[in-house]
Design a protein around this motif. Structure first.
Motif, PDB file in Angstrom:
ATOM      1  N   PRO A   1      -0.567   6.709  11.993  1.00  0.00           N
ATOM      2  CA  PRO A   1      -0.390   5.293  12.094  1.00  0.00           C
ATOM      3  C   PRO A   1       0.747   4.320  11.744  1.00  0.00           C
ATOM      4  O   PRO A   1       1.503   5.049  11.285  1.00  0.00           O
ATOM      5  N   PRO A   2       1.612   3.738  12.903  1.00  0.00           N
ATOM      6  CA  PRO A   2       3.225   3.876  11.673  1.00  0.00           C
ATOM      7  C   PRO A   2       2.662   3.034  10.760  1.00  0.00           C
ATOM      8  O   PRO A   2       1.577   1.910  10.243  1.00  0.00           O
ATOM      9  N   ARG A   3       4.049   3.026   9.846  1.00  0.00           N
ATOM     10  CA  ARG A   3       3.198   2.808   8.811  1.00  0.00           C
ATOM     11  C   ARG A   3       3.612   1.111   8.212  1.00  0.00           C
ATOM     12  O   ARG A   3       4.512  -0.060   9.353  1.00  0.00           O
ATOM     13  N   ARG A   4       2.565   0.294   8.030  1.00  0.00           N
ATOM     14  CA  ARG A   4       2.726  -1.601   7.679  1.00  0.00           C
ATOM     15  C   ARG A   4       4.150  -1.777   6.359  1.00  0.00           C
ATOM     16  O   ARG A   4       3.825  -1.319   5.713  1.00  0.00           O
ATOM     17  N   HIS A   5       4.929  -2.080   7.500  1.00  0.00           N
ATOM     18  CA  HIS A   5       6.201  -2.350   6.182  1.00  0.00           C
ATOM     19  C   HIS A   5       6.022  -3.374   5.288  1.00  0.00           C
ATOM     20  O   HIS A   5       5.682  -4.320   6.367  1.00  0.00           O
ATOM     21  N   ASP A   6       5.753  -3.155   3.701  1.00  0.00           N
ATOM     22  CA  ASP A   6       5.835  -4.216   3.027  1.00  0.00           C
ATOM     23  C   ASP A   6       6.484  -3.690   1.860  1.00  0.00           C
ATOM     24  O   ASP A   6       6.025  -3.479   1.150  1.00  0.00           O
ATOM     25  N   PRO A   7       7.658  -4.483   2.070  1.00  0.00           N
ATOM     26  CA  PRO A   7       8.476  -4.205   0.573  1.00  0.00           C
ATOM     27  C   PRO A   7       7.843  -4.497  -0.486  1.00  0.00           C
ATOM     28  O   PRO A   7       8.341  -4.219  -1.814  1.00  0.00           O
ATOM     29  N   ASP A   8       6.831  -5.458  -0.854  1.00  0.00           N
ATOM     30  CA  ASP A   8       6.264  -5.671  -1.961  1.00  0.00           C
ATOM     31  C   ASP A   8       5.160  -5.076  -2.492  1.00  0.00           C
ATOM     32  O   ASP A   8       4.477  -5.527  -3.916  1.00  0.00           O
ATOM     33  N   ALA A   9       4.655  -4.158  -1.447  1.00  0.00           N
ATOM     34  CA  ALA A   9       4.008  -3.340  -1.605  1.00  0.00           C
ATOM     35  C   ALA A   9       4.524  -2.253  -3.011  1.00  0.00           C
ATOM     36  O   ALA A   9       5.025  -1.668  -2.769  1.00  0.00           O
ATOM     37  N   ASP A  10       2.884  -2.341  -3.335  1.00  0.00           N
ATOM     38  CA  ASP A  10       3.181  -0.966  -4.537  1.00  0.00           C
ATOM     39  C   ASP A  10       3.668   0.115  -4.350  1.00  0.00           C
ATOM     40  O   ASP A  10       3.138   0.888  -3.122  1.00  0.00           O
TER      41      ASP A  10
ATOM     42  N   HIS B   1       7.662  -1.029  -2.618  1.00  0.00           N
ATOM     43  CA  HIS B   1       8.676  -0.453  -2.287  1.00  0.00           C
ATOM     44  C   HIS B   1      10.405  -1.081  -1.886  1.00  0.00           C
ATOM     45  O   HIS B   1      11.387  -0.132  -1.716  1.00  0.00           O
ATOM     46  N   GLY B   2      10.490  -1.784  -2.364  1.00  0.00           N
ATOM     47  CA  GLY B   2      11.342  -2.453  -1.542  1.00  0.00           C
ATOM     48  C   GLY B   2      12.463  -2.548  -3.330  1.00  0.00           C
ATOM     49  O   GLY B   2      13.631  -2.097  -2.966  1.00  0.00           O
ATOM     50  N   GLY B   3      11.768  -2.382  -4.662  1.00  0.00           N
ATOM     51  CA  GLY B   3      12.495  -2.225  -5.763  1.00  0.00           C
ATOM     52  C   GLY B   3      12.997  -0.752  -5.818  1.00  0.00           C
ATOM     53  O   GLY B   3      14.079  -0.341  -6.160  1.00  0.00           O
ATOM     54  N   LEU B   4      12.070  -0.041  -4.872  1.00  0.00           N
ATOM     55  CA  LEU B   4      12.493   1.699  -5.092  1.00  0.00           C
ATOM     56  C   LEU B   4      14.119   1.823  -4.020  1.00  0.00           C
ATOM     57  O   LEU B   4      15.150   2.691  -4.151  1.00  0.00           O
ATOM     58  N   THR B   5      13.976   1.071  -2.504  1.00  0.00           N
ATOM     59  CA  THR B   5      15.081   1.316  -2.311  1.00  0.00           C
ATOM     60  C   THR B   5      15.988   0.231  -2.864  1.00  0.00           C
ATOM     61  O   THR B   5      17.305   0.909  -2.748  1.00  0.00           O
ATOM     62  N   ALA B   6      15.924  -0.234  -2.867  1.00  0.00           N
ATOM     63  CA  ALA B   6      17.269  -0.992  -4.133  1.00  0.00           C
ATOM     64  C   ALA B   6      18.037   0.155  -5.250  1.00  0.00           C
ATOM     65  O   ALA B   6      19.073  -0.078  -4.907  1.00  0.00           O
TER      66      ALA B   6
END
Length: 489
Positions: free
Chosen positions: A162-171, A191-196
């Protein structure tokens, strides 16, 4: 970044090599192509989904760096899983405590890690691999080739995901750093911090399509492959690494200071840009890299809690004539402040969200004393933490000292003793109980020392542990100085 990487691998020159490796004979071989890596990530995602690992579940990884580990990370990201990074060299007691805290629904381990916990344990101990039997700590699946006695393989599947739930604040990831066996400490990135962090690396390094980048860490692999570059995993021995560098002429090479020193000693010739970090790298080492052919040589200041934080090129580092170690300007988005005791605090978009089990805190206490130049550059002035840095590896004494307190030991410390080129030697200073035979005690300590894995001390000394202060607590600085004098005799 990981979404961009997954798309780029499949749509942008999928037949080009993604990852190269160096064989024992000195030849360079393609480990996996870009399209194959994308297929492998898709297959792992389907297989993990079939095991009912869904958004927010924790996946443990005990894998050596390489394409399978990267494919597993991409798959976990696609499913919105939280990845707990497990270090097989941490010792069985510490690793068991980490697993108990993270509570993974599944552990992915390669055959080497599992064999080290079973039939190959005597051989593995020689390589500082000390594992509990992983199967006793939770469900395990083998990633890659399977050896006798290993868990069943995680076979790539083709079922829809299934498509991923986009949640940059998730662990996104848990990385264990310190604490005690009873109370481990772990860094949690979203996820947001890793991307940054990945974007910061991309903007700093600027890998180019069609070039070769040498390095083996996640923060090397992901940005380079997303840009269309090919990644070469560094050869294991200094001589082979020197041949590999000469043959590949990489545009960028990332090597820790210890690996860089041994490669240079083996006659390595460098090309393009040299990046080093994870341990102190003085200006003299960077100059040696440029003398060996590198166009530029950079030292990167990074922490598990914030990667990367600052960077400096050899010319600026060599021009610094003041006290302390210049590590450069904070990278874009990174902010600094100094505590009353001079400790450097950092924050930024790539900073860790929290320590597992604790409340979020945007500011990271680095444990480093520092000053800031008028133009905002960071100059380190020594560490406040007890951490020992040996061969680019962080070793936290509080994690292992309790194991030294066996019958016959009155007091014991693990301390770092300065070695050459900014590295440290790890020394166990043991104060025996009165009347204890040191020779017998040394024999009884063999077991606890073996179980420390890669944190096993370089030397074991018997003597009186210095005490200081009104509370007469062990004085680590005095203990380190005492050990240095004893080792110099």
């Amino acid at each position: 970044m990981l979404d961009q990487l997954a798309h780029a691998l499949r749509t942008h020159h999928p037949d080009r090599p993604a990852v190269l490796h160096h064989t024992r004979t000195g030849a360079t071989r393609t480990r996996i192509r870009r399209g194959e890596l994308a297929d492998l990530a898709d297959g792992y995602a389907a297989a993990l989904h079939a095991r009912r690992l869904t958004h927010g579940a924790t996946l443990g990884l005990a894998l050596r760096p390489g394409p399978r580990a990267l494919a597993a990370l991409i798959a976990a990201h696609r499913l919105g899983l939280r990845v707990a990074v497990l270090d097989p060299t941490a010792g069985p007691d510490v690793l068991a405590a980490h697993l108990a805290l993270a509570g993974p629904g599944l552990i992915l381990a390669d055959a080497t890690a599992q064999a080290a916990a079973g039939w190959a344990a005597p051989l593995a101990r020689r390589a500082d691999l000390h594992l509990p039997r992983l199967a006793t700590l939770g469900p395990v699946a083998t990633l890659g080739p399977r050896l006798p006695g290993c868990a069943p393989r995680l076979r790539p599947a083709t079922t829809p995901v299934p498509p991923r739930r986009h949640d940059p604040d998730a662990d996104a990831v848990i990385v264990f750093t310190s604490g005690t066996t009873a109370r481990p400490r772990a860094v949690v990135h979203t996820h947001g911090g890793l991307t940054a962090g990945l974007r910061t690396v991309t903007d700093l390094v600027r890998p180019q399509e069609g070039t070769t980048v040498l390095g083996g860490t996640f923060f090397v692999l992901a940005p380079a492959l997303a840009a269309g570059a090919t990644v070469a995993l560094p050869a294991r021995t200094p001589t082979a690494l020197a041949r590999q560098l000469t043959h590949l002429t990489p545009a960028h090479a990332y090597l820790t200071p210890p690996r860089l020193r041994t490669a240079l000693a083996a006659g390595a010739r460098l090309t393009g840009t040299l990046w080093t970090g994870s341990a102190p790298a003085d200006a003299a080492l960077l100059r040696r890299a440029k003398d060996a052919g590198a166009d530029t040589a950079w030292s990167v200041y990074a922490l598990t809690e914030l990667f990367p934080a600052a960077a400096v090129e050899e010319s600026d580092k060599s021009a610094h004539t003041g006290d302390g170690d210049l590590v450069g300007h904070p990278l874009p988005g990174v902010r600094t402040r100094l505590a009353d005791d001079g400790e450097l605090h950092l924050t930024g978009p790539a900073a860790r969200h929290r320590y597992l089990g604790q409340e979020p805190d945007p500011w990271i206490r680095t444990g480093d004393r520092a000053t800031l130049t008028p133009d905002g550059r960071i100059v380190l002035a020594g560490r406040l933490k007890d951490m020992v840095l040996r061969r680019a590896r962080n070793i936290y004494p509080g994690l292992y000292e309790p194991a030294l307190h066996i019958p016959g030991v009155e007091l014991a410390l693990l301390v770092g003793v300065p070695d050459t080129d900014g590295d440290e030697r790890l020394v166990a200073l043991v104060q025996p109980d009165p009347g204890t035979d040191p020779r017998q005690l040394r024999t009884r300590l063999d077991g606890p020392l073996q179980r420390m894995g890669a944190a096993r001390p370089d030397a074991l000394l018997f003597g009186t542990v210095p005490l200081a202060g009104r509370s007469r607590k062990p004085d680590r600085a005095a203990a380190s100085a005492h050990c240095a004098r004893e080792l110099a005799r």
